[in-house]
Structures are given as structure tokens and as C-alpha cells.
Write an enzyme that holds these catalytic residues in place. Structure first.
Site, mmCIF file in Angstrom:
data_model
loop_
_atom_site.group_PDB
_atom_site.id
_atom_site.type_symbol
_atom_site.label_atom_id
_atom_site.label_comp_id
_atom_site.label_asym_id
_atom_site.label_seq_id
_atom_site.Cartn_x
_atom_site.Cartn_y
_atom_site.Cartn_z
ATOM 1 N N LYS A 164 17.250 0.077 -11.512
ATOM 2 C CA LYS A 164 18.131 0.113 -12.699
ATOM 3 C C LYS A 164 18.140 1.503 -13.318
ATOM 4 O O LYS A 164 18.606 1.690 -14.436
ATOM 5 C CB LYS A 164 17.649 -0.907 -13.733
ATOM 6 C CG LYS A 164 17.590 -2.330 -13.220
ATOM 7 C CD LYS A 164 16.976 -3.234 -14.282
ATOM 8 C CE LYS A 164 16.591 -4.591 -13.717
ATOM 9 N NZ LYS A 164 15.687 -5.322 -14.625
ATOM 10 N N ARG B 13 1.190 -1.102 7.362
ATOM 11 C CA ARG B 13 -0.255 -0.894 7.444
ATOM 12 C C ARG B 13 -0.891 -0.486 6.121
ATOM 13 O O ARG B 13 -1.886 -1.073 5.676
ATOM 14 C CB ARG B 13 -0.587 0.184 8.483
ATOM 15 C CG ARG B 13 -0.497 -0.262 9.907
ATOM 16 C CD ARG B 13 -0.083 0.896 10.782
ATOM 17 N NE ARG B 13 1.332 1.100 10.596
ATOM 18 C CZ ARG B 13 2.256 0.505 11.349
ATOM 19 N NH1 ARG B 13 1.882 -0.206 12.380
ATOM 20 N NH2 ARG B 13 3.538 0.647 11.093
ATOM 21 N N THR B 14 -0.319 0.538 5.487
ATOM 22 C CA THR B 14 -0.979 1.107 4.308
ATOM 23 C C THR B 14 -0.955 0.123 3.143
ATOM 24 O O THR B 14 -1.974 -0.097 2.479
ATOM 25 C CB THR B 14 -0.294 2.435 3.918
ATOM 26 O OG1 THR B 14 -0.135 3.227 5.098
ATOM 27 C CG2 THR B 14 -1.122 3.196 2.899
ATOM 28 N N ARG C 132 2.800 5.238 -2.941
ATOM 29 C CA ARG C 132 3.548 5.850 -1.826
ATOM 30 C C ARG C 132 4.912 6.240 -2.367
ATOM 31 O O ARG C 132 5.588 5.428 -3.021
ATOM 32 C CB ARG C 132 3.705 4.887 -0.651
ATOM 33 C CG ARG C 132 4.709 5.416 0.371
ATOM 34 C CD ARG C 132 4.688 4.661 1.668
ATOM 35 N NE ARG C 132 3.486 4.977 2.438
ATOM 36 C CZ ARG C 132 3.328 4.664 3.725
ATOM 37 N NH1 ARG C 132 4.281 4.028 4.376
ATOM 38 N NH2 ARG C 132 2.220 4.974 4.361
ATOM 39 N N HIS D 202 -1.157 12.256 3.501
ATOM 40 C CA HIS D 202 -1.450 10.827 3.652
ATOM 41 C C HIS D 202 -2.972 10.765 3.880
ATOM 42 O O HIS D 202 -3.432 10.521 4.994
ATOM 43 C CB HIS D 202 -0.659 10.270 4.836
ATOM 44 C CG HIS D 202 -0.637 8.777 4.957
ATOM 45 N ND1 HIS D 202 -1.408 7.938 4.162
ATOM 46 C CD2 HIS D 202 0.077 7.950 5.779
ATOM 47 C CE1 HIS D 202 -1.176 6.676 4.503
ATOM 48 N NE2 HIS D 202 -0.278 6.662 5.478
HETATM 49 N N1 CP Z 1 0.475 4.671 9.295
HETATM 50 C C1 CP Z 1 1.202 4.256 8.237
HETATM 51 O O1 CP Z 1 1.202 4.864 7.150
HETATM 52 O O2 CP Z 1 1.902 3.099 8.458
HETATM 53 P P1 CP Z 1 2.815 2.339 7.380
HETATM 54 O O3 CP Z 1 3.992 3.237 7.090
HETATM 55 O O4 CP Z 1 3.207 1.036 8.036
HETATM 56 O O5 CP Z 1 1.982 2.131 6.139
#
Ligand code: CP
Length: 310
Positions: free
Chosen positions: A82, A54-55, A104, A132
Site C-alpha cells: 500500500k 531455505r533462509t 531479506r 548473505h
Molecule cells: N540459499 C538461499 O538463500 O536460498 P533461499 O533464497 O531459498 O532462502
């Protein structure tokens, strides 16, 4: 340049500003012609050191719909494999004159570390157990569309609160906007001193659900467990799974949310996840694109010679 490391850095009026900015993109995204040239000429790099559906996709779609050049760096296919360090990777992206970097990472604090070293806004797409922020913003936008006001709203967040950056950002966001937040988890998955975050903790899910307006379910983050005792999936569903029967304990029009990915039949039953009119799970995904468009627009305004935000 100001980035978005966490909800913790935002005042309530700044959260509301981002939600308001996202509304125009909710509308645009529902039309066939979704493209704007607002960010034409800008380069956005999505650097993902952990898996995402999603993100990552919604940040990519958001940047492209606003006309930016968007490139994705998947750590698994990069020189991180590496032995390149996080900081050297970030300095490499910076040298390519990125105008925004979305990160992320599995370590709490990694995004703040990078934000202090590069020359462009950095957006946190989830760092370890820390925050998040765009998830919390999209959840708030979803709730606002369904319920209008946050004051007087009771939101129950149930699951692996200890390891959840989604829970942490949502607690900060929803309490900041005036909602009453309850958190529910098995004892081993509840952070110590959680009351300091202005929430009411529960270990009994039925009690946590009583009269709730919104029920937000979280998965067990098995990849982050460090020897905590957790029940088996069957036992977990029995104690903490959202079933149709359990949902009856919440307010009659209570809404169901889940940030995804879901483990159907563990923390949420399929007939609840797919409950038409009550489950907002796909609506959350829709709002995610709009929120990320708003964040990319607002945070690059200075670079585009416009007035910075708030
Ligand atoms: N909700 C969320 O962060 O989903 P993903 O890990 O798929 O990005």
C-alpha cells in the site's frame, strides 16, 4: 545491541566462535526431541521483502527450536503493497518490541539502514548484491565438517559472481579463515577489481577447477541482470556448467556445493548435484538451521541478561 549485517564486520575468531556454537545445534537437530527453551519469551520477526525457501524456513525453525515466538512478515502480503516505506515498516516492527529482526531485502544496504533505527539486533538474511552472512557461515560449517581445516584448502566459486551476495559473503568468510578462493564467471558477470578481495579470478572454468578441493556453484541471477550479455542456458552449461566430466578436473575427493535454488541442467547437472558422498547440497541446508540457531542465541544474549558475545 550487536546484529549481523555482514561477514565484513566479523573477525576470524568471531566466525569460528559462531561455527563452534552451532555444533551443539547440529547434534540436537539430529534427535527427535529438538526443542529448547533458551529463547522462551522472546519475539523474533522474519521480515522478507524477497522470496525465500531455505533462509526463511530455517530462521523460523531455528527460532522455534530455541523456544522463541517467531512471526513471519511477507512483504507481498503486507502494507508495503500500500506504499509503506521500508523505514516505516521497520519502525512498526520495532514498536511491537521485537527482540530480533531478520531481514531479506532486494536493495544492498537496506539491512544496515534498518539496523541503525531499531532497538534490537538485526540479522541480514540477504540484501541485494551486498551480503548473505548466514549463508557463508553455514557453508563454512559444512566445509569444516567435511574437510576439518581451511588453511591450504582451494575453493572454486563459479557463476554469477557480479550479482551474488552469497559469493561476496563466502569470499570474505573463506579468505578470512585462510582458504585460497578462486572465482570463475563469464566476463560480463565478474565484478571489476575482484582481485582486491584476495581471490584469483578465472573466465575459463576448466582452469578454475584444476585441483580444487571444493566447487561451489551459483545460479545466474536473472532477476538482477541489467542488460549484461549472458549466454543462452545451453551455451552457459557448455562453458560454465558443472558436469561429471568437468568435476574430474578438480581434486579426486573434491566436494560440490550449491546454496540453492539450483537450475539443474544449467549451472549444475543432476548427476553431479545428487552425487552421493561428494555433493554437500542437502548438508548445507541442514547446517543452515544450526547456524541460524547459533546466531539467534548469541545475538540475543545481552537481551537475556547474559554476557554479550566476543
Ligand atoms: N540459499 C538461499 O538463500 O536460498 P533461499 O533464497 O531459498 O532462502
Amino acid at each position: 545491541h550487536r546484529g549481523l549485517v555482514g561477514i565484513a564486520g566479523l573477525a576470524p575468531h568471531e566466525i569460528m566462535f559462531l561455527l563452534d556454537e552451532a555444533e551443539q545445534w547440529v547434534q540436537l537437530n539430529r534427535h527427535a526431541q529438538k526443542h529448547r527453551n533458551l529463547l522462551a519469551g522472546l519475539t523474533i520477526i522474519n521480515a522478507f521483502f524477497e522470496n525465500s525457501t531455505r533462509t526463511l524456513l530455517s530462521f523460523e525453525i531455528a527460532g522455534k527450536r530455541l523456544g522463541a515466538d517467531v512471526v513471519n512478515m511477507h512483504a507481498a502480503q503486507s502494507s508495503v503493497k500500500k506504499g509503506e516505506t521500508l523505514i516505516d515498516t521497520a519502525m512498526t516492527l520495532n514498536a511491537m518490541h521485537a527482540d530480533a529482526i531478520v531481514i531479506r531485502h532486494g536493495s544492498s544496504g537496506a539491512v544496515r539502514l534498518i539496523a541503525g533505527k531499531v532497538d534490537c539486533p538485526v540479522l541480514n538474511a540477504g540484501d541485494g548484491q551486498h551480503e548473505h552472512p548466514t549463508q557463508a557461515l553455514l557453508d563454512a560449517l559444512t566445509i569444516r565438517h567435511a574437510k576439518r581445516a581451511f588453511n591450504g584448502l582451494t575453493v572454486t566459486i563459479c557463476g554469477d559472481i557480479l550479482h551474488s551476495r552469497v559469493a561476496r559473503s563466502n569470499i570474505l568468510c573463506l579468505t578470512s579463515l585462510g582458504a585460497d578462493v578462486r572465482v570463475c564467471a563469464p566476463p560480463a558477470l565478474m565484478p571489476e577489481a575482484i582481485e582486491a578481495m584476495n581471490v584469483t579470478p578465472f573466465h575459463d572454468f576448466d582452469a578454475a577447477l584444476a585441483g580444487a578441493d571444493v566447487v561451489m556453484m551459483l545460479r545466474l541471477q536473472l532477476e538482477r541482470m541489467q542488460g549484461q550479455f549472458i549466454p543462452s542456458p545451453r551455451e552457459y552449461r557448455h562453458l560454465y556448467g558443472l558436469t561429471l566430466d568437468r568435476l574430474e578436473r578438480a581434486a579426486p575427493d573434491a566436494l560440490v556445493m550449491h546454496p540453492g535454488p539450483m537450475n539443474r541442467g544449467v549451472e549444475i547437472d543432476s548427476n553431479v548435484a545428487d552425487l552421493v558422498g561428494r555433493s554437500l547440497i542437502t548438508r548445507q541446508v541442514e547446517m543452515g538451521v544450526a547456524i541460524r540457531m547459533a546466531c539467534l542465541d548469541v545475538l540475543t544474549r545481552k537481551a537475556r541478561g547474559l554476557e554479550g558475545w566476543a
